[in-house]
Design an enzyme around this catalytic site. Sequence first.
Site, PDB file in Angstrom:
ATOM      1  N   LEU A 113      35.486  41.071  34.685  1.00  0.00           N
ATOM      2  CA  LEU A 113      34.441  41.990  35.101  1.00  0.00           C
ATOM      3  C   LEU A 113      34.979  43.404  34.974  1.00  0.00           C
ATOM      4  CD1 LEU A 113      33.461  39.984  38.264  1.00  0.00           C
ATOM      5  CD2 LEU A 113      31.933  40.358  36.337  1.00  0.00           C
ATOM      6  N   ALA A 116      37.330  45.024  37.642  1.00  0.00           N
ATOM      7  CA  ALA A 116      38.666  44.505  37.948  1.00  0.00           C
ATOM      8  C   ALA A 116      39.420  44.103  36.692  1.00  0.00           C
ATOM      9  CB  ALA A 116      38.556  43.325  38.920  1.00  0.00           C
ATOM     10  N   CYS A 117      39.080  42.958  36.124  1.00  0.00           N
ATOM     11  CA  CYS A 117      39.897  42.365  35.064  1.00  0.00           C
ATOM     12  C   CYS A 117      39.819  43.114  33.737  1.00  0.00           C
ATOM     13  CB  CYS A 117      39.528  40.902  34.878  1.00  0.00           C
ATOM     14  SG  CYS A 117      39.853  39.910  36.357  1.00  0.00           S
ATOM     15  N   VAL A 118      38.866  44.045  33.614  1.00  0.00           N
ATOM     16  CA  VAL A 118      38.865  44.963  32.475  1.00  0.00           C
ATOM     17  C   VAL A 118      39.637  46.233  32.826  1.00  0.00           C
ATOM     18  CG1 VAL A 118      37.444  46.434  30.991  1.00  0.00           C
ATOM     19  CG2 VAL A 118      36.718  44.090  31.485  1.00  0.00           C
ATOM     20  N   PRO A 121      43.952  46.102  33.390  1.00  0.00           N
ATOM     21  CA  PRO A 121      44.863  46.181  32.242  1.00  0.00           C
ATOM     22  C   PRO A 121      44.697  47.466  31.442  1.00  0.00           C
ATOM     23  CG  PRO A 121      43.130  44.575  31.823  1.00  0.00           C
ATOM     24  CD  PRO A 121      43.038  44.953  33.271  1.00  0.00           C
TER      25      PRO A 121
END
Length: 212
Positions: A113, A116-118, A121
């Site tokens: 999402l 967060a996970c985009v 990083p």
Amino acid sequence: MNGAETLLSPGQCVMLFVDFQAGLAFGVESTARQTLLNNAVALARTSQVYDVPVIVSTSASRVYSGPLFPVLHAVLPGVEPIERRNMNAWEDETARSAVLATGRKRLLVAGLLTEACVSFPVLSALSEGFEVFVVGDACGGLTTVGHDLAMHRMEGAGAKLTSWIQVLLEFQRDWTRHETYAGARQIVEEHGGGYGIGLTYARDMIHPNTKQ
């Protein structure tokens, strides 16, 4: 930096696809899920036409999120998803090492999402000197506000924002590049909405050398 260096070239780039999994897509409200998946597939197909390495990472595949979307797996048959435990793919040594092993410093990121996970990083890669491009229309957030705020934060930290169609057109740049012309055109026709319809029309209906 001159124009040639500013524009993306396939030989400089590596793509990171993060958590394109149904369990996470259920929560996406920032854009229509089918549109998001269309754009992700178009970006994946673009990587194949232009021979850009792709790193795919998934999380919680067996307990919540499910496997990589089958349609993406079909487009990237030789890419094995890297399963991780933490939200930040850059903190997973296998995923980070896979990106580093390509030797490329221009990183294109898409996934779920955005909040967060985009974004995690992206921010981490920026801190290590990578030039990061976020393919915004191939990312999905829990809410439109959350998605937009995450995009603004990444941009403020130095990430460049782009779209899948801009990536493809930037890679192609000249329709007389015959080695990639057919593949690029097919992606646009099948995923590019009205622009794709126009290309199909031009191919099938306009015959400039035919007498009416």
